[in-house]
Design an enzyme around this catalytic site. Structure first.
Site, PDB file in Angstrom:
ATOM      1  N   ASP A 148      40.366  45.904  42.813  1.00 14.98           N
ATOM      2  CA  ASP A 148      40.131  46.818  43.964  1.00 14.98           C
ATOM      3  C   ASP A 148      41.187  47.936  44.213  1.00 14.98           C
ATOM      4  O   ASP A 148      40.760  49.067  44.437  1.00 14.98           O
ATOM      5  CB  ASP A 148      39.670  46.022  45.458  1.00 14.98           C
ATOM      6  CG  ASP A 148      38.379  45.233  45.203  1.00 14.98           C
ATOM      7  OD1 ASP A 148      37.411  45.665  44.658  1.00 14.98           O
ATOM      8  OD2 ASP A 148      38.685  43.805  45.303  1.00 14.98           O
ATOM      9  N   HIS A 172      31.926  44.269  44.303  1.00 19.75           N
ATOM     10  CA  HIS A 172      32.499  44.146  45.839  1.00 19.75           C
ATOM     11  C   HIS A 172      32.094  45.463  46.392  1.00 19.75           C
ATOM     12  O   HIS A 172      32.160  46.362  45.913  1.00 19.75           O
ATOM     13  CB  HIS A 172      33.833  43.789  45.680  1.00 19.75           C
ATOM     14  CG  HIS A 172      34.424  43.182  46.691  1.00 19.75           C
ATOM     15  ND1 HIS A 172      33.718  42.761  47.847  1.00 19.75           N
ATOM     16  CD2 HIS A 172      35.897  42.964  47.172  1.00 19.75           C
ATOM     17  CE1 HIS A 172      34.681  42.262  48.550  1.00 19.75           C
ATOM     18  NE2 HIS A 172      35.704  42.351  48.359  1.00 19.75           N
ATOM     19  N   GLU A 296      42.220  12.810  49.716  1.00 20.02           N
ATOM     20  CA  GLU A 296      40.840  12.196  50.126  1.00 20.02           C
ATOM     21  C   GLU A 296      39.700  13.271  50.255  1.00 20.02           C
ATOM     22  O   GLU A 296      38.679  13.210  49.732  1.00 20.02           O
ATOM     23  CB  GLU A 296      40.989  11.296  51.326  1.00 20.02           C
ATOM     24  CG  GLU A 296      39.722  10.476  51.653  1.00 20.02           C
ATOM     25  CD  GLU A 296      39.872   9.434  52.754  1.00 20.02           C
ATOM     26  OE1 GLU A 296      41.060   9.204  53.324  1.00 20.02           O
ATOM     27  OE2 GLU A 296      38.739   9.048  53.234  1.00 20.02           O
TER      28      GLU A 296
HETATM   29  N1  LIG Z   1      38.085  37.424  40.889  1.00 23.28           N
HETATM   30  C1  LIG Z   1      37.123  37.007  41.626  1.00 23.28           C
HETATM   31  O1  LIG Z   1      36.783  35.921  42.049  1.00 23.28           O
HETATM   32  C2  LIG Z   1      35.944  38.001  42.282  1.00 23.28           C
HETATM   33  C3  LIG Z   1      34.757  37.416  42.743  1.00 23.28           C
HETATM   34  C4  LIG Z   1      33.819  38.335  43.237  1.00 23.28           C
HETATM   35  C5  LIG Z   1      33.852  39.682  42.795  1.00 23.28           C
HETATM   36  N2  LIG Z   1      35.207  40.210  42.464  1.00 23.28           N
HETATM   37  C6  LIG Z   1      35.455  41.469  42.427  1.00 23.28           C
HETATM   38  O2  LIG Z   1      35.202  42.003  40.985  1.00 23.28           O
HETATM   39  C7  LIG Z   1      36.213  43.155  40.656  1.00 23.28           C
HETATM   40  C8  LIG Z   1      37.242  42.781  39.702  1.00 23.28           C
HETATM   41  O3  LIG Z   1      38.101  41.810  40.053  1.00 23.28           O
HETATM   42  P1  LIG Z   1      38.809  40.683  39.272  1.00 23.28           P
HETATM   43  O4  LIG Z   1      39.513  39.641  40.175  1.00 23.28           O
HETATM   44  O5  LIG Z   1      38.192  40.450  38.069  1.00 23.28           O
HETATM   45  O6  LIG Z   1      39.853  41.810  38.705  1.00 23.28           O
HETATM   46  P2  LIG Z   1      41.409  41.740  39.010  1.00 23.28           P
HETATM   47  O7  LIG Z   1      42.181  40.820  38.307  1.00 23.28           O
HETATM   48  O8  LIG Z   1      41.550  42.114  40.354  1.00 23.28           O
HETATM   49  O9  LIG Z   1      41.537  43.422  38.050  1.00 23.28           O
HETATM   50  C9  LIG Z   1      42.041  43.331  36.845  1.00 23.28           C
HETATM   51  C10 LIG Z   1      41.694  44.501  36.004  1.00 23.28           C
HETATM   52  O10 LIG Z   1      42.231  45.720  36.567  1.00 23.28           O
HETATM   53  C11 LIG Z   1      42.881  46.465  35.542  1.00 23.28           C
HETATM   54  N3  LIG Z   1      43.740  47.347  36.367  1.00 23.28           N
HETATM   55  C12 LIG Z   1      44.846  47.090  37.423  1.00 23.28           C
HETATM   56  N4  LIG Z   1      45.389  48.200  37.730  1.00 23.28           N
HETATM   57  C13 LIG Z   1      45.016  49.167  36.967  1.00 23.28           C
HETATM   58  C14 LIG Z   1      45.067  50.473  36.848  1.00 23.28           C
HETATM   59  N5  LIG Z   1      46.082  51.040  37.685  1.00 23.28           N
HETATM   60  N6  LIG Z   1      44.509  51.171  35.746  1.00 23.28           N
HETATM   61  C15 LIG Z   1      43.704  50.754  35.127  1.00 23.28           C
HETATM   62  N7  LIG Z   1      43.514  49.337  35.264  1.00 23.28           N
HETATM   63  C16 LIG Z   1      44.076  48.546  36.010  1.00 23.28           C
HETATM   64  C17 LIG Z   1      43.662  45.397  34.789  1.00 23.28           C
HETATM   65  O11 LIG Z   1      44.124  45.636  33.854  1.00 23.28           O
HETATM   66  P3  LIG Z   1      45.491  45.469  33.147  1.00 23.28           P
HETATM   67  O12 LIG Z   1      45.414  43.930  32.581  1.00 23.28           O
HETATM   68  O13 LIG Z   1      45.788  46.495  32.052  1.00 23.28           O
HETATM   69  O14 LIG Z   1      46.678  45.510  34.292  1.00 23.28           O
HETATM   70  C18 LIG Z   1      42.498  44.261  34.780  1.00 23.28           C
HETATM   71  O15 LIG Z   1      41.832  44.681  33.816  1.00 23.28           O
HETATM   72  C19 LIG Z   1      36.919  43.422  42.149  1.00 23.28           C
HETATM   73  O16 LIG Z   1      36.005  44.400  42.807  1.00 23.28           O
HETATM   74  C20 LIG Z   1      36.759  42.006  42.884  1.00 23.28           C
HETATM   75  O17 LIG Z   1      36.698  42.212  44.380  1.00 23.28           O
HETATM   76  C21 LIG Z   1      36.035  39.422  42.009  1.00 23.28           C
END
Ligand SMILES: NC(=O)c1ccc[n+]([C@@H]2O[C@H](COP(=O)([O-])OP(=O)(O)OC[C@H]3O[C@@H](n4cnc5c(N)ncnc54)[C@H](OP(=O)(O)O)[C@@H]3O)[C@@H](O)[C@H]2O)c1
Length: 396
Positions: A148, A172, A296
């Site tokens: 995000d 999201h 538990e």
């Molecule tokens: N995680 C969950 O359980 C979940 C559930 C439902 C919805 N969501 C939503 O799904 C979306 C993705 O979440 P996520 O948890 O999968 O991902 P995340 O772990 O929060 O994000 C990871 C990704 O963002 C990239 N990234 C970070 N900083 C960056 C930058 N400055 N420039 C380019 N890329 C960058 C990372 O690349 P690098 O590896 O290169 O750093 C990686 O590919 C969000 O909107 C989140 O709210 C998440």
């Protein structure tokens, strides 16, 4: 707390046995070797669009049966899904779409952790793995699954690439809903949709491989083509959802941020700590305090609540436990409700988003986070937990 055997328990036991059988089948499916580029053919579990009465309120849910594979492939036959970001959701949704036969390209930072992970999972540089902006230029659907904070940081470079005819997708509501803080203001001339799986991306993937499906919500921000709802419903199934319910971007973000700070993470952690500390202050041993508080709960009671509901628990527990829980739940509810009201307000007015963006955008945020996590790892309760888990027969 001890559970007593009742008639309903016996019926439940037979349900547990059936569930256990299903579970053992499911775990066999999960245990299949996962070589890179292995095509995972999901078991097909289908149901249909339904009007369901949820405790007196009728809602429409969309199920996988509404979108059999052939219909999905026909619907997306001229599309390229440009999925940017390969964190937990990028991994789960990307691999599921790929296994469903959709044309998917991945966009991530070159040589970052995600780039390497993507190659390990069989994405090929220059073929279906590109840098973020290049992937966007190839896609008709731009699925923004960056973190995000990164969605906000990269928005200026991404926005000009979101040209007419493309569809923008989020998992999201965070970025567009809090646009005053994130500066993510989607173009008004393209469809903007959301599918939010109610679980981690790892679960999105493992349930799909088991032939099951995650529950997701979907929402529409802009419906320029008149097809945005259908696009979101189809995409929800394509990324691995079993059933989908409709929401709005605002409701999705508020419920999600509120929930994870409450019962899903923050609230439950606070409750565990409070109960454990009082037991310890009253002379109970660490193992007794941990067993009565966490072990538990997670090993016996919560799985039963998940399978059969809290109402079932009242039916299945001892008369002593039942009397006490009936007397004390309103006291807990009354004490906690004002905290939840404050939390909802803090979510709705953007304070939680502001805090998250400010913290997670700092260059040294990982180090700062690590300091806080170190404190949690060092807490007696979680150190005790490590030892208690080792004593589980299956861990010996
Ligand atoms: N995680 C969950 O359980 C979940 C559930 C439902 C919805 N969501 C939503 O799904 C979306 C993705 O979440 P996520 O948890 O999968 O991902 P995340 O772990 O929060 O994000 C990871 C990704 O963002 C990239 N990234 C970070 N900083 C960056 C930058 N400055 N420039 C380019 N890329 C960058 C990372 O690349 P690098 O590896 O290169 O750093 C990686 O590919 C969000 O909107 C989140 O709210 C998440």
């Amino acid at each position: 707390m001890s559970l007593r055997i009742t008639a309903s328990r016996l019926i439940a036991n037979s349900r547990v046995i059936t569930a256990k059988r299903a579970l053992s089948l499911a775990s066999r499916a999960t245990l299949r070797p996962t070589a890179a580029r292995q095509f995972v053919k999901p078991m097909v579990a289908t149901r249909g669009l339904k009007q369901i009465n949820f405790g007196g309120t009728t809602e429409t849910v969309y199920e996988r049966a509404d979108w059999p594979r052939e219909k999905l492939l026909e619907f997306f036959k001229n599309d390229t899904m440009a999925l940017i970001g390969y964190g937990s959701q990028g991994y789960g949704q990307g691999l599921n779409m790929r296994d469903n036969g959709l044309n998917v390209v991945l966009g991530v930072r070159k040589n970052g952790a995600s780039w390497k992970a993507a190659i390990e999972d069989g994405w090929v540089p220059g073929e279906n793995l590109f840098e973020v902006n290049e992937a966007i230029s190839k896609g008709t659907y731009i699925m923004n699954l960056l973190s995000d904070a990164a969605q906000s940081e990269t928005w200026e470079s991404i926005k000009p690439l979101l040209t007419k005819g493309k569809t923008l997708y989020f998992s999201h509501g965070f970025s567009p809903v809090f646009k005053d803080l994130t500066h993510v203001e989607p173009p008004k001339d393209i469809d903007v949709i959301l599918v939010a799986p109610k679980g981690s991306g790892r679960t999105v993937r493992s349930l799909f491989k088991e032939g099951r499906g995650i529950n997701s919500s979907y929402a529409v921000w802009n419906d320029v083509t008149g097809n945005a709802h259908e696009k979101a419903q189809a995409l929800a199934v394509a990324v691995g959802s079993g059933y989908v319910y409709q929401t709005t971007f605002e409701k999705e973000v508020n419920s999600d941020i509120y929930g994870e700070r409450g019962c899903l993470m923050g609230g439950i952690h606070g409750m565990f700590l409070a109960q454990y500390e009082v037991l310890r202050e009253n002379g109970h041993s660490p193992s007794e305090a941990f067993n009565e508080t966490v072990e538990e709960a997670t090993q016996s009671l919560y799985p039963l609540i998940g399978k059969y509901g809290m109402d079932y628990m009242y039916d299945a527990c001892s008369t002593t436990a039942r009397r006490g829980a009936l007397d004390w739940y309103p006291i807990f509810k009354d004490a906690l409700k004002p905290v939840f009201q404050d939390l909802y307000e803090s979510t709705k007015n953007g304070s939680e988003t502001k805090r998250s963006l400010e913290f997670n955008s700092q260059p040294d945020y990982r180090e700062k986070l690590e300091e806080e996590l170190k404190i949690i790892r060092g807490m007696e309760i979680w150190r005790v937990g490590k030892e208690v888990r080792k004593l589980r027969p299956e861990n010996q």
